[in-house]
Design an enzyme around this catalytic site. Structure first.
Site, PDB file in Angstrom:
ATOM      1  N   ARG A 112     -64.767 -37.774  77.497  1.00  0.00           N
ATOM      2  CA  ARG A 112     -64.074 -36.742  76.715  1.00  0.00           C
ATOM      3  C   ARG A 112     -64.411 -36.936  75.243  1.00  0.00           C
ATOM      4  NH1 ARG A 112     -58.336 -36.791  74.265  1.00  0.00           N
ATOM      5  NH2 ARG A 112     -58.259 -34.682  73.493  1.00  0.00           N
ATOM      6  N   HIS A 157     -60.197 -31.271  67.518  1.00  0.00           N
ATOM      7  CA  HIS A 157     -59.517 -32.560  67.362  1.00  0.00           C
ATOM      8  C   HIS A 157     -59.363 -32.828  65.856  1.00  0.00           C
ATOM      9  CE1 HIS A 157     -58.617 -36.553  69.562  1.00  0.00           C
ATOM     10  NE2 HIS A 157     -58.217 -36.713  68.324  1.00  0.00           N
ATOM     11  N   GLU A 202     -53.429 -32.391  70.720  1.00  0.00           N
ATOM     12  CA  GLU A 202     -52.181 -32.766  70.054  1.00  0.00           C
ATOM     13  C   GLU A 202     -51.738 -31.783  68.962  1.00  0.00           C
ATOM     14  OE1 GLU A 202     -52.239 -36.809  68.713  1.00  0.00           O
ATOM     15  OE2 GLU A 202     -52.554 -37.623  70.711  1.00  0.00           O
ATOM     16  N   ASN A 344     -51.722 -37.221  75.946  1.00  0.00           N
ATOM     17  CA  ASN A 344     -52.099 -38.444  75.244  1.00  0.00           C
ATOM     18  C   ASN A 344     -50.833 -39.269  75.100  1.00  0.00           C
ATOM     19  OD1 ASN A 344     -54.546 -37.223  74.995  1.00  0.00           O
ATOM     20  ND2 ASN A 344     -54.416 -36.870  72.788  1.00  0.00           N
ATOM     21  N   TYR A 346     -49.007 -43.096  74.262  1.00  0.00           N
ATOM     22  CA  TYR A 346     -49.120 -44.437  73.689  1.00  0.00           C
ATOM     23  C   TYR A 346     -47.792 -45.182  73.689  1.00  0.00           C
ATOM     24  CZ  TYR A 346     -53.687 -42.920  72.055  1.00  0.00           C
ATOM     25  OH  TYR A 346     -54.975 -42.458  72.015  1.00  0.00           O
ATOM     26  N   GLU A 414     -55.676 -39.494  76.883  1.00  0.00           N
ATOM     27  CA  GLU A 414     -55.813 -40.659  75.995  1.00  0.00           C
ATOM     28  C   GLU A 414     -54.727 -41.653  76.341  1.00  0.00           C
ATOM     29  OE1 GLU A 414     -55.568 -39.926  71.761  1.00  0.00           O
ATOM     30  OE2 GLU A 414     -57.002 -38.272  71.873  1.00  0.00           O
TER      31      GLU A 414
END
Ligand SMILES: *[C@@H]1O[C@H](CO)[C@@H](O)[C@H](O)[C@H]1NC(C)=O
Length: 520
Positions: A112, A157, A202, A344, A346, A414
């Site tokens: 990606r 992005h 995002e 994504n 985290y 991600e």
């Protein structure tokens, strides 16, 4: 024991529960769960991800135009932690063949990456296409296909052409037309060989961080205003790019088109109804404001958020709400425009209205919801200040999405860990192992999770943190003009997970020499 983002101390009962969670993840058998031998399905996709500005360099080569990150790092160097730039970054513009070689070493099935809008359309407008930019991406795509690695392209992005920013960027109501024109150029050139597109990466980081605060370019800091205008425009822009693909290119070439959101795992601070509702409000402010228009049953913005912002706006003397609702026609146009939910993921946090403090500007979207967040000291701190490792956070995140939207296909586009550097990255190895165990928990419960992309293939320019935070499976030597890439321990561990389709907590790489296995 507990670090707080400005709120009171967490009660002991919660600490006990967290301890149990942590123990359960560390010594699975004590909780009666057998975790050995669980496999990822045969069609589960393993990949890695990168983004154009963070790796490409060649910021003004071969006709590329200036974008908002070029402009920021050159005009406001103090905004970047180490005063660095992405002028050269990993120099992937020249070293893409080495990048593909690393993908082969890892054995990933998919890569990606994002396209630089201003490398393809130097002014942002589609009147002039930069053929050298098209050629670069053709070279990269062809190199990937030569080794059976599926390209998945992110159109946007975060590197908006600077000229478009000067016209208001994502706050200009025409931005959807500009994005659609750019998308058409991309699909025309690449959709014969690329079968998976993500329109926008995002939207919260584009809108909230870029326009509603000052933590991403263009650092507009129009709190409580910018993020809401952007949220409306970006949903319409995404939908235009999706419809274009779906109507014109999908019938011709097949393939899929989706949208990627940043979703943290959020849990209530206590079992109280107020704290559970705080999770819902934080969800609306952080990501559902962007994803509900596309994935919710009725479309449009989250109802409670619309009401709260309208009420606050009136009390603050605004003649109209700072969050403008879509028309019914717009709602219908946006709803259903994604073939998968890209996430994504985290970090995580605990939410409660009791943690809300007056640290937030008025107006601001955090003030609109009056919810505060905290984290536990038991959660390992990454190099990035915003990033703590919450136990089982992938599973919690998958459940948040499933509870909201049902069995939508999900790709983790991600996930990864930040360190300060070094080859022996035990913390990153632990993070990947726990994240993928947590993903297996989600799969065990029937969540429609179809793939996983590690962030990131290699160290890269981490926005305002510059090169001070490292996310790479491969370390990049920025003092070396060759930008030599060296595999970290995590690269060997991820490779082993991909090869065996299992997480072996005891696996140790036999050597530090990376090779390409047969068939890659
Ligand atoms: C951002 O805006 C808020 C007011 O809305 C202000 O309190 C804050 O200082 C601003 N930040 C910067 C860096 O100007």
């Amino acid at each position: 024991m507990i670090s707080s983002l400005g709120g009171p101390v967490i009660p002991n009962s919660y600490i006990m529960k967290l301890l149990v969670l942590v123990l359960c993840s560390a010594v699975a058998l004590t909780c009666g769960e057998v975790r050995q031998g669980r496999k990822f399905p045969d069609d589960f996709v393993f990949g890695v991800a990168t983004a154009s500005y963070q790796i490409e360099g060649a910021w003004d080569e071969d006709g590329k135009g200036e974008n908002i990150w070029d402009y920021l790092v050159h005009t406001n160097p103090d905004a970047i932690a180490d005063r660095s730039t992405g002028d050269v970054a990993c120099d992937s513009y020249h070293k893409y063949k080495r990048d593909v070689e690393m993908l082969r070493e890892l054995g990933v099935g998919s890569y990606r990456f994002s396209l630089s809008w201003s490398r393809i359309l130097p002014s942002g407008f589609a009147n002039h296409v930069n053929e050298a930019g098209i050629q670069y991406y053709n070279n990269l795509i062809d190199e990937l296909l030569k080794y059976n690695i599926d390209p998945i392209i992110t159109l946007y992005h975060w590197d908006l052409p600077q000229k478009l920013q000067e016209l208001g960027g994502w706050l200009n109501p025409l931005v959807g037309d500009w994005f659609e024109d750019y998308a058409r150029v991309v699909y025309e050139h690449f959709s014969d060989r690329v079968k998976s597109f993500i329109t926008i990466n995002e939207p919260a980081q584009v809108c909230y961080e870029g326009y509603g605060t000052d933590t991403k370019a263009p650092l507009l800091n129009a709190t409580g205003i910018g993020e809401y205008i952007c949220a409306r425009n970006i949903a319409l822009a995404h939908a235009k790019a999706y419809h274009l693909y779906n109507n014109v290119y999908k019938p011709k070439y097949g393939g899929e088109c989706g949208y990627t959101f940043a979703v943290d795992s959020t849990a209530p601070l206590t079992d109280s109804e107020e704290d559970k509702y705080a999770v819902e409000l934080l969800t609306q402010q952080q990501w559902a404001i962007y994803s509900d228009p596309v994935f919710s049953k009725d479309g449009g913005f989250p109802k409670e958020l619309l009401e709260l912002v309208a009420k606050k706006s009136a009390a603050q003397g605004f003649p109209r709400s700072r969050l403008i609702d879509f028309t019914e026609e717009e709602k219908a146009y946006i709803r259903g425009t994604s073939d998968f939910f890209g996430v994504n993921h985290y970090s995580g946090s605990l939410a409660s209205p009791s943690l809300y403090t007056s640290q937030y500007a008025v107006p601001s979207s955090m003030d609109d919801i009056e919810v505060g967040q905290t984290v536990s000291d038991d959660w390992l701190q990454a190099a990035s200040s915003w990033f703590q490792k919450m136990p089982n956070s992938v599973y919690i995140t998958m459940k948040l999405i499933q509870n909201r939207y049902g069995d939508v296909p999900i790709y983790i586009t991600e996930n990864g860990w930040s360190s300060y550097g070094g080859i022996d990255d035990e913390d990153r190895v632990d993070y990947y192992r726990s994240a993928l165990e947590s993903a297996l928990d989600a799969l065990d419960e029937g969540i429609n999770l179809k793939g996983y992309y590690a962030w990131s293939l290699m160290d890269n320019f981490e926005w305002l943190a510059g090169y001070t935070e490292r996310f790479g499976l491969y370390q990049v030597d920025y003092d070396d003009p060759e930008r030599t890439r060296t595999p970290r321990k995590s690269a060997f561990v991820y490779k082993h997970i991909i090869k065996t389709r299992m997480v072996d907590p005891d696996y140790e790489p036999e050597s530090n020499v990376m090779t390409i296995d047969e068939g890659h």
